[in-house]
Design a protein around this motif. Sequence first.
Motif, PDB file in Angstrom:
ATOM      1  N   LYS A 102     -77.955 -96.848  10.991  1.00 44.53           N
ATOM      2  CA  LYS A 102     -77.471 -96.999   9.596  1.00 44.53           C
ATOM      3  C   LYS A 102     -78.125 -96.089   8.460  1.00 44.53           C
ATOM      4  O   LYS A 102     -77.186 -95.668   7.513  1.00 44.53           O
ATOM      5  CB  LYS A 102     -77.486 -98.464   9.259  1.00 44.53           C
ATOM      6  N   GLN A 103     -79.190 -95.948   8.390  1.00 48.52           N
ATOM      7  CA  GLN A 103     -80.019 -95.385   7.249  1.00 48.52           C
ATOM      8  C   GLN A 103     -79.815 -93.989   7.437  1.00 48.52           C
ATOM      9  O   GLN A 103     -79.529 -93.305   6.238  1.00 48.52           O
ATOM     10  CB  GLN A 103     -81.534 -95.665   7.438  1.00 48.52           C
ATOM     11  N   LEU A 104     -79.613 -93.458   8.737  1.00 44.36           N
ATOM     12  CA  LEU A 104     -79.209 -91.967   8.850  1.00 44.36           C
ATOM     13  C   LEU A 104     -78.000 -91.687   8.370  1.00 44.36           C
ATOM     14  O   LEU A 104     -77.734 -90.770   7.798  1.00 44.36           O
ATOM     15  CB  LEU A 104     -79.508 -91.667  10.331  1.00 44.36           C
ATOM     16  N   VAL A 162     -88.126 -87.000   9.622  1.00 45.60           N
ATOM     17  CA  VAL A 162     -88.626 -86.800   8.198  1.00 45.60           C
ATOM     18  C   VAL A 162     -87.796 -87.463   7.084  1.00 45.60           C
ATOM     19  O   VAL A 162     -88.077 -88.190   6.398  1.00 45.60           O
ATOM     20  CB  VAL A 162     -88.859 -85.500   7.847  1.00 45.60           C
ATOM     21  N   GLY A 163     -86.325 -87.696   7.641  1.00 44.57           N
ATOM     22  CA  GLY A 163     -85.453 -88.395   6.697  1.00 44.57           C
ATOM     23  C   GLY A 163     -85.731 -89.748   6.720  1.00 44.57           C
ATOM     24  O   GLY A 163     -85.996 -90.285   5.590  1.00 44.57           O
ATOM     25  N   LEU A 164     -85.815 -90.247   7.757  1.00 40.76           N
ATOM     26  CA  LEU A 164     -85.886 -91.814   8.135  1.00 40.76           C
ATOM     27  C   LEU A 164     -87.380 -92.216   7.565  1.00 40.76           C
ATOM     28  O   LEU A 164     -87.536 -93.165   7.025  1.00 40.76           O
ATOM     29  CB  LEU A 164     -85.724 -92.188   9.599  1.00 40.76           C
ATOM     30  N   THR A 165     -88.353 -91.416   7.867  1.00 39.42           N
ATOM     31  CA  THR A 165     -89.731 -91.657   7.152  1.00 39.42           C
ATOM     32  C   THR A 165     -89.643 -91.875   5.752  1.00 39.42           C
ATOM     33  O   THR A 165     -90.319 -92.740   5.327  1.00 39.42           O
ATOM     34  CB  THR A 165     -90.812 -90.500   7.742  1.00 39.42           C
ATOM     35  N   SER A 166     -89.282 -90.742   5.102  1.00 38.38           N
ATOM     36  CA  SER A 166     -89.039 -90.922   3.624  1.00 38.38           C
ATOM     37  C   SER A 166     -88.209 -92.015   2.827  1.00 38.38           C
ATOM     38  O   SER A 166     -88.535 -92.631   2.150  1.00 38.38           O
ATOM     39  CB  SER A 166     -88.293 -89.447   3.224  1.00 38.38           C
ATOM     40  N   TRP A 167     -86.983 -92.217   3.862  1.00 48.49           N
ATOM     41  CA  TRP A 167     -86.128 -93.455   3.561  1.00 48.49           C
ATOM     42  C   TRP A 167     -86.816 -94.492   3.445  1.00 48.49           C
ATOM     43  O   TRP A 167     -86.990 -95.468   2.493  1.00 48.49           O
ATOM     44  CB  TRP A 167     -84.983 -93.471   4.238  1.00 48.49           C
ATOM     45  N   GLN A 168     -87.685 -94.875   4.590  1.00 49.60           N
ATOM     46  CA  GLN A 168     -88.214 -96.210   4.942  1.00 49.60           C
ATOM     47  C   GLN A 168     -89.334 -96.210   3.939  1.00 49.60           C
ATOM     48  O   GLN A 168     -89.620 -97.395   3.518  1.00 49.60           O
ATOM     49  CB  GLN A 168     -88.491 -96.367   6.265  1.00 49.60           C
ATOM     50  N   ALA A 169     -90.039 -95.345   3.581  1.00 46.83           N
ATOM     51  CA  ALA A 169     -91.326 -95.452   2.604  1.00 46.83           C
ATOM     52  C   ALA A 169     -90.675 -95.767   1.125  1.00 46.83           C
ATOM     53  O   ALA A 169     -90.915 -96.411   0.517  1.00 46.83           O
ATOM     54  CB  ALA A 169     -91.942 -93.928   2.533  1.00 46.83           C
ATOM     55  N   LEU A 170     -89.801 -94.747   0.607  1.00 44.72           N
ATOM     56  CA  LEU A 170     -89.164 -94.893  -0.804  1.00 44.72           C
ATOM     57  C   LEU A 170     -88.245 -95.736  -1.082  1.00 44.72           C
ATOM     58  O   LEU A 170     -88.276 -96.205  -2.052  1.00 44.72           O
ATOM     59  CB  LEU A 170     -88.812 -93.340  -1.116  1.00 44.72           C
ATOM     60  N   VAL A 171     -87.431 -96.160  -0.219  1.00 46.85           N
ATOM     61  CA  VAL A 171     -86.215 -96.971  -0.480  1.00 46.85           C
ATOM     62  C   VAL A 171     -86.484 -98.308   0.085  1.00 46.85           C
ATOM     63  O   VAL A 171     -86.603 -99.272  -0.600  1.00 46.85           O
ATOM     64  CB  VAL A 171     -84.996 -96.285   0.114  1.00 46.85           C
ATOM     65  N   ASN A 190     -76.793 -97.530  18.075  1.00 45.45           N
ATOM     66  CA  ASN A 190     -77.218 -98.073  16.809  1.00 45.45           C
ATOM     67  C   ASN A 190     -78.221 -96.938  16.210  1.00 45.45           C
ATOM     68  O   ASN A 190     -78.644 -97.317  15.128  1.00 45.45           O
ATOM     69  CB  ASN A 190     -77.921 -99.402  16.868  1.00 45.45           C
ATOM     70  N   ASP A 191     -78.702 -95.968  17.002  1.00 47.14           N
ATOM     71  CA  ASP A 191     -79.808 -95.092  16.459  1.00 47.14           C
ATOM     72  C   ASP A 191     -79.306 -93.738  16.251  1.00 47.14           C
ATOM     73  O   ASP A 191     -79.927 -92.968  15.818  1.00 47.14           O
ATOM     74  CB  ASP A 191     -81.006 -95.055  17.514  1.00 47.14           C
ATOM     75  N   VAL A 192     -77.887 -93.835  16.545  1.00 48.31           N
ATOM     76  CA  VAL A 192     -77.324 -92.582  16.173  1.00 48.31           C
ATOM     77  C   VAL A 192     -76.457 -92.531  14.863  1.00 48.31           C
ATOM     78  O   VAL A 192     -75.869 -93.330  14.313  1.00 48.31           O
ATOM     79  CB  VAL A 192     -76.042 -92.510  17.428  1.00 48.31           C
ATOM     80  N   ALA A 193     -75.980 -91.281  14.146  1.00 47.02           N
ATOM     81  CA  ALA A 193     -75.290 -91.096  13.031  1.00 47.02           C
ATOM     82  C   ALA A 193     -74.574 -89.791  13.325  1.00 47.02           C
ATOM     83  O   ALA A 193     -74.928 -88.887  13.961  1.00 47.02           O
ATOM     84  CB  ALA A 193     -75.955 -91.120  11.846  1.00 47.02           C
TER      85      ALA A 193
END
Length: 334
Positions: free
Chosen positions: A286-288, A128-137, A108-111
């Motif tokens: 999933k976000q990844l 950095v991708g998940l940090t940005s996604w969780q902050a902005l989206v 579940n932590d893999v893409a």
Amino acid sequence: MKAFIVKSYGKKEKLHLTDWAEPTLKENDVLVQVYAAGVNSLDSLIRNGDFKLFLPYKPPFVNGHDVAGVVTKVGPKVSKFKIGDEVYSRPSDYRVGTFAEFISIDENDVALKPKNLSMEEAASIPLVGLTSWQALVEIANVKKGQKVFIQAGSGGVGTFAIQLAKYLGAFVATTTSTKNIDLVKSLGADLIIDYKTEDFETKLKEYDLVLHSNKDTKILEKSLRILKSGGQLISLVGPPTPEFATAIGLPWYLKLVTKLISLGTKKKAKKLSTNFVFLFMRAEGKQLGEITKLIEAGVIKPVIDNVFPFEQTNEALSYVETGRSRGKVVVKVK
């Protein structure tokens, strides 16, 4: 297998290259042969012991939070991946350890790795991708036309967050040094402030969101003042809040600690009719997967400063600690 481990906490401690047992597989795990691992300031903070109150890893343990590689084994209940899949991930807390030849990760932590990226480029993305996604989206739900201030635009999170914010339709301001102005402009920044010669507080006002990554308390206070009423500051550097403590299941006395250390900041935010949120990103395959789509569509491109050989993981970490890297630093494991 070979792995870089934290033998004991400390700022002057180096990671130790050693022979380490290959990870065992739980029923929902995939075993990934590590081709490349991203290097983050979080790796330094973990090694230093800065987070041991909230993330009490017991040395010795393998460090590293970003990975790209190939699935070599799957647990009996794995349904999303098969042997031979090229994948990337930011493994869950307590399951980290990407500075190694192999790592087992919950599926579940893999893409799937973006097809248009090399292993080194892919390894630069997850944290950095998940940090940005969780902050902005996820938290801020950034909308078209909103004004977003992203601090340290040429850093790992900054280079990704600028591109994501522009994709979401925001007007983006950022800080950087003179030599990186062209870089952040190429990523889409609309307003660029040279932090060495200019004060962002005199240039920015009525912003919807600040993505905050500077430990200086004066910068935090200035950042709150440039927000409009109802605006939001999302901090990646703290102080941690009781909401964060609850989310990661900390005991009551640590919730109390976070309440005490974040009280002053929360009061300042409330006085200005703004909202303060502490974000400690979490693993989320999933976000990844959503990020993979944006990368394959050419919306977001990785920014890599340097690739070090695996043996030079300590040198890579020291380079990240200088705070001068443009984008991400990666170690090539295979």
